[in-house]
Design an enzyme around this catalytic site. Structure first.
Site, mmCIF file in Angstrom:
data_model
loop_
_atom_site.group_PDB
_atom_site.id
_atom_site.type_symbol
_atom_site.label_atom_id
_atom_site.label_comp_id
_atom_site.label_asym_id
_atom_site.label_seq_id
_atom_site.Cartn_x
_atom_site.Cartn_y
_atom_site.Cartn_z
ATOM 1 N N TYR A 24 0.875 -1.169 0.000
ATOM 2 C CA TYR A 24 0.000 0.000 0.000
ATOM 3 C C TYR A 24 0.916 1.223 0.000
ATOM 4 C CZ TYR A 24 -4.343 2.433 1.305
ATOM 5 O OH TYR A 24 -5.439 3.263 1.332
ATOM 6 N N ARG A 59 -5.808 10.126 -11.289
ATOM 7 C CA ARG A 59 -5.162 10.792 -10.134
ATOM 8 C C ARG A 59 -4.707 9.700 -9.177
ATOM 9 N NH1 ARG A 59 -5.502 10.016 -5.356
ATOM 10 N NH2 ARG A 59 -7.435 10.922 -4.577
ATOM 11 N N LYS A 74 -5.840 -1.869 -2.927
ATOM 12 C CA LYS A 74 -7.042 -1.639 -2.117
ATOM 13 C C LYS A 74 -7.748 -2.969 -1.865
ATOM 14 C CE LYS A 74 -7.106 2.937 -1.830
ATOM 15 N NZ LYS A 74 -7.283 3.758 -0.644
ATOM 16 N N GLU A 131 -12.024 4.615 -7.176
ATOM 17 C CA GLU A 131 -10.742 4.971 -6.571
ATOM 18 C C GLU A 131 -9.893 5.804 -7.521
ATOM 19 O OE1 GLU A 131 -9.942 3.912 -3.309
ATOM 20 O OE2 GLU A 131 -8.336 5.375 -3.553
ATOM 21 N N ASP A 132 -9.366 6.876 -7.001
ATOM 22 C CA ASP A 132 -8.367 7.690 -7.693
ATOM 23 C C ASP A 132 -8.799 8.177 -9.083
ATOM 24 O OD1 ASP A 132 -7.010 7.424 -5.382
ATOM 25 O OD2 ASP A 132 -5.237 6.470 -6.200
ATOM 26 N N ASP A 147 -14.034 6.135 -2.470
ATOM 27 C CA ASP A 147 -13.169 6.003 -1.297
ATOM 28 C C ASP A 147 -12.424 7.299 -0.980
ATOM 29 O OD1 ASP A 147 -11.761 4.651 0.736
ATOM 30 O OD2 ASP A 147 -10.084 4.304 -0.624
ATOM 31 N N ASP A 148 -11.968 7.991 -2.015
ATOM 32 C CA ASP A 148 -11.182 9.214 -1.782
ATOM 33 C C ASP A 148 -12.033 10.300 -1.139
ATOM 34 O OD1 ASP A 148 -8.626 8.406 -3.022
ATOM 35 O OD2 ASP A 148 -9.948 8.114 -4.736
ATOM 36 N N ASN A 183 -0.386 11.582 -0.262
ATOM 37 C CA ASN A 183 0.386 10.359 -0.486
ATOM 38 C C ASN A 183 1.100 10.435 -1.824
ATOM 39 O OD1 ASN A 183 -0.544 8.964 1.859
ATOM 40 N ND2 ASN A 183 -2.487 8.613 0.832
HETATM 41 N N1 LIG Z 1 -4.780 9.918 3.386
HETATM 42 C C1 LIG Z 1 -5.785 9.481 2.656
HETATM 43 O O1 LIG Z 1 -6.538 8.581 3.054
HETATM 44 C C2 LIG Z 1 -6.015 10.087 1.330
HETATM 45 C C3 LIG Z 1 -5.095 10.900 0.776
HETATM 46 N N2 LIG Z 1 -5.308 11.469 -0.438
HETATM 47 C C4 LIG Z 1 -4.240 12.289 -0.952
HETATM 48 O O2 LIG Z 1 -4.657 13.637 -0.960
HETATM 49 C C5 LIG Z 1 -4.048 14.314 -2.036
HETATM 50 C C6 LIG Z 1 -5.104 15.084 -2.787
HETATM 51 O O3 LIG Z 1 -6.043 14.230 -3.356
HETATM 52 P P1 LIG Z 1 -7.351 14.824 -4.062
HETATM 53 O O4 LIG Z 1 -8.100 15.603 -3.068
HETATM 54 O O5 LIG Z 1 -8.051 13.770 -4.760
HETATM 55 O O6 LIG Z 1 -6.574 15.714 -5.133
HETATM 56 P P2 LIG Z 1 -6.901 16.929 -6.063
HETATM 57 O O7 LIG Z 1 -5.728 17.038 -6.932
HETATM 58 O O8 LIG Z 1 -8.243 16.802 -6.638
HETATM 59 O O9 LIG Z 1 -6.938 18.180 -5.079
HETATM 60 C C7 LIG Z 1 -5.806 18.833 -4.649
HETATM 61 C C8 LIG Z 1 -6.233 20.166 -4.098
HETATM 62 O O10 LIG Z 1 -5.099 20.776 -3.521
HETATM 63 C C9 LIG Z 1 -4.992 22.091 -4.008
HETATM 64 N N3 LIG Z 1 -3.588 22.499 -4.002
HETATM 65 C C10 LIG Z 1 -2.570 22.013 -4.748
HETATM 66 N N4 LIG Z 1 -1.428 22.653 -4.457
HETATM 67 C C11 LIG Z 1 -1.731 23.565 -3.517
HETATM 68 C C12 LIG Z 1 -0.999 24.541 -2.826
HETATM 69 N N5 LIG Z 1 0.296 24.722 -3.050
HETATM 70 N N6 LIG Z 1 -1.627 25.317 -1.928
HETATM 71 C C13 LIG Z 1 -2.941 25.155 -1.679
HETATM 72 N N7 LIG Z 1 -3.702 24.254 -2.308
HETATM 73 C C14 LIG Z 1 -3.113 23.459 -3.216
HETATM 74 C C15 LIG Z 1 -5.570 22.049 -5.391
HETATM 75 O O11 LIG Z 1 -5.924 23.349 -5.767
HETATM 76 P P3 LIG Z 1 -6.439 23.719 -7.262
HETATM 77 O O12 LIG Z 1 -7.828 23.141 -7.331
HETATM 78 O O13 LIG Z 1 -6.425 25.184 -7.274
HETATM 79 O O14 LIG Z 1 -5.496 23.069 -8.192
HETATM 80 C C16 LIG Z 1 -6.751 21.133 -5.157
HETATM 81 O O15 LIG Z 1 -7.829 21.854 -4.631
HETATM 82 C C17 LIG Z 1 -3.319 13.249 -2.852
HETATM 83 O O16 LIG Z 1 -1.959 13.291 -2.522
HETATM 84 C C18 LIG Z 1 -3.907 11.949 -2.386
HETATM 85 O O17 LIG Z 1 -2.981 10.900 -2.443
HETATM 86 C C19 LIG Z 1 -6.443 11.264 -1.131
HETATM 87 C C20 LIG Z 1 -7.406 10.437 -0.648
HETATM 88 C C21 LIG Z 1 -7.246 9.743 0.606
HETATM 89 C C1 LIG Z 2 -5.105 6.712 0.216
HETATM 90 C C2 LIG Z 2 -5.734 7.103 -1.030
HETATM 91 O O1 LIG Z 2 -6.790 6.614 -1.361
HETATM 92 C C3 LIG Z 2 -5.099 8.085 -1.855
HETATM 93 O O2 LIG Z 2 -4.070 8.632 -1.484
HETATM 94 O O3 LIG Z 2 -5.638 8.345 -2.938
HETATM 95 MG MG LIG Z 3 -7.201 6.988 -3.399
#
Ligand SMILES: NC(=O)C1=CN([C@@H]2O[C@H](COP(=O)(O)OP(=O)(O)OC[C@H]3O[C@@H](n4cnc5c(N)ncnc54)[C@H](OP(=O)(O)O)[C@@H]3O)[C@@H](O)[C@H]2O)C=CC1
Ligand SMILES: CC(=O)C(=O)O
Ligand SMILES: [Mg+2]
Length: 611
Positions: A133, A187, A205, A277-278, A300-301, A440
């Protein structure tokens, strides 16, 4: 049953062939080859099954089984106990220098000996989780073309439109599928568009479905929708396994996903759980909205992460003894993860009787353009209520200085954006600042555990999406929590597969969040850890599954009736047996089939010749 029928069939064919009279003349080369291959088939048939990933016990086959299954001599003399097997695997595992090599070793083992693989993963979850993972699975996805060996999931390409059902029915492992984890690879973690290489995530997963929630692996199907990729590196990579074409977009892409959803339920039934997912954030929200009321589907995200995020916030509430509504919370990132958490937090606060205005007052959201204010165009309906009526502020440091958040939740994939200045500023204003770095894999974290503790003089309550080791600070050992949706989705899925609702109600993510938040002990909280240790992840999944299933039954949402007398029993009834006794051979005893009679016994059974 069919396993043994096939074994018998193979055995009978072997016996028949042995009785076939010798040819008078030498066979032609062609006849010889045909005979070779048919002889081969006959021998291979039972061996294929005995040594298939599902049935293989390797050196754990007992002497009796080796004779009974006609595999005696094919294995060395040693009969290994479960402990010996695990020792051999662990020794191998440690012999590999890099994590990707370890990943490759485990994948190969999974392909040849499924139960041993899951046994090993379960017994060493803290050591193995970072390999199968995040973070290693992320690296593995970037190298997926090189690592690719065998059938591990199903690929449906954009050229399969019109015949997806046919492709789904080609899945060789099982025709009764309970759950699918699907990605289109756009993504992948914080690594961006990895196209068909995203399969690695769907597989990872689903392995956790089995390792943490004991869902039988043969009922699970990882799927990658290969709709092309916008990643130019992959287009040029000779090892890339997917289509070197631009992504399908717009209406054509939506129609493609529609056909996929319909094909799944037409092939495997309406109850099939579909885990998204993703996907990119706009698609993730679009499909969740579109399918949540007509399919047994979840994202899931958005939703799994929401449960884990809210559980963490409830943990902070326990440490600070201050209700969440009195905290100032800053979301950094407005994607699936951050907005999923924000949405569920809103539900939690609504359940406490707060109005929308009271809820949104202390919650701020920033994205790449800075603080989201009312001036901002094109914000989604979910975000709008949180947009502040003020001048935009671009700099994150300025936002933190101005609003003095007590909790900061990063899900941006922007490594290091929680700077020393930001952490120090939070620590100056709050005794126990909450810092979440959800991104991540590890190298995308908004800040490291060490930075969070160092710049807050060891006072930060720090959690991250990927695992960080404990940090020694001023003689105290501080343990970061792993804020990852793997603490939610396995239990949620097992609960849903047990209670079988038509669709998945949103409330169960709050149920999961509350259950998860109860796990850390007072001592864990004292050390700043608001999440259970990974070693407890199986107990977490089990408890969440129970509460989720109970909720579904209690609310009359299950499609099965009557409700079970014993929910625990129902939960366990369909799970995969991972526990073992003193030896694998004991746990995996094959149904009792009589061994083939020895030549002496055969002779004894022959009717005496009449004189
Ligand atoms: N720990 C966990 O269980 C999980 C972790 N994640 C992780 O979270 C991260 C984001 O995933 P997800 O939400 O799908 O991704 P997205 O790419 O959809 O969203 C990222 C967001 O971060 C913003 N952003 C990027 N750079 C900056 C910065 N420098 N300052 C402020 N805001 C910023 C983007 O802004 P803009 O829209 O303006 O580009 C966007 O709103 C990934 O790394 C993923 O692996 C995801 C799901 C679960
Ligand atoms: C953990 C997870 O689902 C992610 O980083 O997208
Ligand atoms: Mg994910």
């Amino acid at each position: 049953m069919s396993f043994f029928r096939t074994l018998n069939w193979g055995f009978n064919r072997l016996t028949t062939m042995a009785k076939t009279p010798q040819r008078k003349s030498e066979p032609s080369l062609e006849q010889h080859q045909q005979r070779q291959s048919s002889t081969h088939d006959t021998i291979r048939m039972p061996l294929d099954i005995v040594f298939s990933a599902k049935h293989n016990k390797a050196l754990a086959f007992t002497l009796e089984e080796r004779q009974r299954l006609n595999i005696h001599g094919l294995l060395p003399a040693s009969v290994r106990s479960c402990r010996d097997q695990m020792y051999a695997i662990e020794t191998n595992f440690h012999s590999f220098k890099t994590n990707v090599e370890k990943y490759r070793y485990l994948r190969t083992m999974r392909q040849s000996n499924e139960r041993m693989y899951f046994q090993f993963v379960c017994d060493h979850i803290a050591m193995v989780l970072p390999i199968i993972y995040t973070p290693t699975v992320g690296v593995a996805c970037t190298l997926y073309g090189m690592l690719y060996r065998e059938i591990t999931g199903l690929y449906i390409t954009k050229h399969d439109r019109g015949h997806m059902k046919q492709v789904l029915s080609n899945w060789p492992k099982c025709k009764e599928i309970w759950a699918i984890c699907v990605t289109d690879g756009e993504r992948i973690l914080g690594l961006g568009d990895l196209g068909a290489n995203g399969m690695g995530i769907a597989i990872g997963k689903m392995d956790l479905y089995t390792a943490l929630a004991c869902i039988p692996p043969c009922k699970l199907m990882p799927i990658c929708l290969d709709v092309g990729t916008e990643n130019p590196v992959l287009h040029e990579d000779p090892l890339y396994i997917g289509l070197r074409e631009k992504r399908l977009k717009g209406q054509e892409y939506d129609d493609f996903i529609d056909e996929f959803m319909q094909s799944v339920v037409e092939t495997f039934g309406q109850r099939t759980l579909i885990h998204f997912e993703d996907f990119s954030t706009p698609n993730a929200f679009k499909f969740l909205k579109k399918y949540r009321n007509s399919y047994c589907a979840f994202n899931d995200d958005i939703q799994g992460t929401a449960a884990v995020g809210v559980a963490g916030l409830l943990g902070i509430q326990r440490i600070t003894k201050k209700p969440l509504e009195e905290h100032v919370i800053l979301f950094v990132g407005a994607g699936s993860a951050a907005m999923g958490i924000c949405g569920l937090l809103k539900k939690e606060l609504m359940s406490r009787g707060l109005s929308e205005q009271e809820i949104t007052k202390n919650i701020y959201i920033c994205d790449q353009e800075g603080l989201i204010t009312k001036e901002r165009k094109n914000v989604t309906d979910d975000i709008k209520p949180f947009a502040k009526d003020m001048q935009p502020i671009k700099s994150l440091e300025e936002v933190v200085d101005k609003f003095k958040p007590s909790i900061i939740m990063g899900a941006t994939s922007a490594a290091g954006i929680f700077t020393e200045k930001i952490i120090r500023s939070m620590a100056a204003n709050h005794e126990r600042p909450g810092i979440f770095a959800f991104s991540n894999p590890t190298n995308k974290s908004e800040c490291t555990a060490e930075q969070a503790y160092k710049f807050s003089e060891g006072r930060a309550i720090y959690s991250a999406g990927s695992p960080f080791p404990p940090v020694e600070f001023n003689g105290k050992r501080l343990t970061p929590g792993q804020a990852n949706n793997c603490l939610a989705f396995p239990g949620v899925v097992l609960g849903v597969l047990t209670a079988l609702p038509r669709t998945i109600p949103d409330e169960i993510y709050l149920v999961a969040a509350h259950e998860l938040s109860k796990f850390p002990s007072d001592k864990d909280l004292e050390n700043g850890n608001i999440y259970p240790m990974v070693e407890q992840a199986k107990d977490v999944a089990c408890k969440i599954a129970y509460e989720v299933a109970k909720y579904i039954f209690d609310k009359g949402l299950s499609q099965t009736s009557p409700p079970p007398k014993d929910l625990c029993e129902l939960l366990l009834s369909n799970t995969y047996e991972l526990e073992h006794g003193s030896s694998l051979a004991e746990t995996w005893s094959y149904p009792n089939v009589k061994p083939n009679p020895s030549p002496d016994e055969q002779k004894k059974k022959l009717p005496e010749k009449k004189k």
